[in-house]
Design an enzyme around this catalytic site. Structure first.
Site, short mmCIF file in Angstrom:
data_model
loop_
_atom_site.label_atom_id
_atom_site.label_comp_id
_atom_site.label_asym_id
_atom_site.label_seq_id
_atom_site.Cartn_x
_atom_site.Cartn_y
_atom_site.Cartn_z
CB THR A 61 3.37 16.16 -8.69
OG1 THR A 61 2.78 17.31 -9.30
CG2 THR A 61 4.89 16.28 -8.74
CG HIS A 62 -0.98 16.34 -7.30
ND1 HIS A 62 -1.49 16.33 -6.03
CD2 HIS A 62 0.04 17.24 -7.27
CE1 HIS A 62 -0.83 17.17 -5.26
NE2 HIS A 62 0.12 17.74 -5.99
CG ASN B 26 -5.86 -7.90 -20.40
OD1 ASN B 26 -6.10 -6.80 -20.91
ND2 ASN B 26 -6.73 -8.90 -20.40
CE LYS C 290 6.30 -23.69 12.91
NZ LYS C 290 6.55 -22.72 14.00
CE LYS D 254 -8.26 -5.40 -22.41
NZ LYS D 254 -9.32 -5.78 -21.48
CB SER E 105 -9.55 -10.66 -23.35
OG SER E 105 -10.94 -10.87 -23.39
CB SER F 29 2.81 -27.64 12.87
OG SER F 29 3.83 -28.32 13.59
CE1 TYR G 197 6.50 -22.70 20.40
CE2 TYR G 197 5.18 -24.02 21.90
CZ TYR G 197 5.51 -23.64 20.62
OH TYR G 197 4.84 -24.18 19.55
#
Ligand code: ARG
Length: 459
Positions: free
Chosen positions: A155-156, A285, A325, A283, A277, A23, A317
């Protein structure tokens, strides 16, 4: 390299198995925490007469030297070591000889790794908490600057009611404030020292776990040695906090992306937080916000990885736990990267107040206020609501808006309408009269701003 545990074996570990088992590639990042824990342990061993003071002194200065050399780049971590704990012990022994071999008395890698992760996460959480507060401060500033900025509330994703943009932003401040306290709570619960649990059962040496805990800044010790080495709840709790932070960042990102589209055009992100772009010259972005939204999935994955990793493990363990990790490190890195970009992106975005107002004027978002106007004249709300619904339908058909509809037309739908209705549906009036606690009215916004400010001062 010969393994420290080679004594019991007549053959070396297979090469692939050795790689697979190691590790060091990822746990090397806990080197400073590993050294700190070892120093506290060595000091305690000497104080309790378990090893001679001279040996402890050599260990301490040896570890200090290793730390300095790792930090300066003079010493490199050996990728052939099994893990960071083994590397430290062998490097120490290389430097100071036999005294180094006494460090691992009354300790196991099982409690050592449980300690290192806690120390590591404690350090990283302090950074993340600071970043969250920077973000809250950026939101606070934008909200303070937009207390008078009318925007449709949705809303929505349909225009619903007029609100102040400050109110919308402050909703995010509330979420991130909860994220801060949630993380602080989880850190408090994590703040108990497992060192001294040893392999699983404790030790026959007269150790002093409280002294070690105190030296390392813990609130106390974990009370059960089996739990001390088996517990990864704190990882799950923190990962769940991080996942919630990412969920909030992702929702905010989604809105930033929508708002910066030409369709909304409510904000413009600073050039330093947007990209162009390779083919379309026009563009601009919102890549940073999109990436934050995208990276949310990784952190959810890290949480799932860890939950799944632990679900079938017998006490105490098991090597499976080494897998905790990479998930934790990935989540910590991701949250830190996202917050580092997000706060300044919010701080530097410019708000298109005129476009917000124009959108607010075009979606019948004052229809509730019109119904309330009738209801306040004694008409039952449900009847008022129905009349206003019909009026909105009429406006849509005739391509007009409530503000422009003549009184005579209003009166065809209900005879309680009179000329004061136009004041009642004035957008500024609609927002200002939402005086309920926690609503979008000026007093509530002021109160929220004060809450956020006080929070930032206290935390
Ligand atoms: N590298 C191990 C881990 O990360 C350290 C603990 C190893 N303990 C053991 N008994 N093999 O979990």
């Amino acid at each position: 390299m010969e393994k420290m545990w080679a004594g019991r074996f007549s053959k070396a570990l297979d090469r692939n198995a050795d790689d697979f088992n190691s590790s060091i590639r990822f746990d090397c990042r806990m080197y400073a925490q590993d050294i700190k824990g070892s120093m506290a342990h060595a000091a305690m061993l000497a104080a309790r007469g378990i090893i001679p003071q001279e040996d402890a002194d050599q260990i301490l200065s040896g570890l200090e030297g290793i730390l300095a050399d790792l930090q300066s780049g003079k010493l490199e971590i050996d990728p052939a070591a099994e893990d960071i704990h083994m590397f430290m012990e062998s490097e120490l022994t290389k430097r100071i000889g036999d005294a180094g071999k006494k460090l691992h008395t009354a300790r196991s890698r099982n409690d050592q790794v449980a300690l290192d992760i806690r120390l590591y996460l404690r350090d990283e959480c302090a950074v993340i908490l600071k970043q969250l507060k920077d973000l809250i401060a950026a939101i606070y500033q934008q909200a303070a600057d937009n207390q008078q900025t009318i925007v449709p509330g949705y809303t929505h994703l349909q225009r619903a009611q007029p609100i102040m943009f400050a109110h919308h932003l402050l909703a995010y401040a509330m979420m991130f404030m909860r994220d801060v306290t949630r993380l602080e709570d989880a850190c408090d619960r994590m703040n108990y020292c497992p060192l001294g649990s040893c392999a699983l059962a404790g030790t026959t040496y007269p150790t002093d776990r409280f002294a070690v805990a105190q030296a390392l800044g813990f609130k106390g010790i974990t009370e059960n040695s089996i739990d001390g080495v088996s517990d990864r709840d704190f990882c799950i709790e923190l990962l769940s906090c991080f996942a919630t932070v990412m969920m909030h960042l992702s929702r905010f990102s989604e809105e930033v992306i929508l708002w910066s589209s030409w369709e909304f055009h409510f904000i413009e992100l600073d050039d330093s937080f947007t990209t162009g772009s390779s083919i379309m010259p026009q563009k601009k972005n919102p890549d940073i916000a999109e990436l934050v939204r995208g990276k949310t999935g990784r952190v959810y994955g890290d949480l799932m990885t860890t939950l799944t990793l632990l679900k079938g493990l017998p006490l105490a363990y098991n090597k499976d736990m080494q897998e905790d990790k990479e998930a934790i490190f990935d989540a910590v890195d991701t949250v830190k990267q996202c917050l580092a970009c997000f706060a300044p992106m919010i701080e530097t975005m410019s708000v298109k107040q005129e476009n917000m107002l124009a959108a607010a004027k075009n979606g019948f978002i004052n229809a509730t206020d019109l119904a309330d106007y009738l209801a306040k004249k004694g008409i039952p709300f449900r009847i008022a609501y129905k009349a206003v619904g019909q009026i909105v339908g009429y406006c849509v058909q005739n391509n007009t808006v409530l503000e422009d509809l003549p009184l005579a037309v209003y009166q065809q739908f209900h005879d309680a309408f009179s000329s004061d209705l136009y004041d009642a549906i004035d957008l500024k009036h609609c927002v200002e009269t939402r005086i309920s606690q926690g609503g979008t009215g000026a007093e509530s916004i002021q109160h929220q701003l004060e809450t956020v400010k006080a929070f930032l001062q206290q935390h």
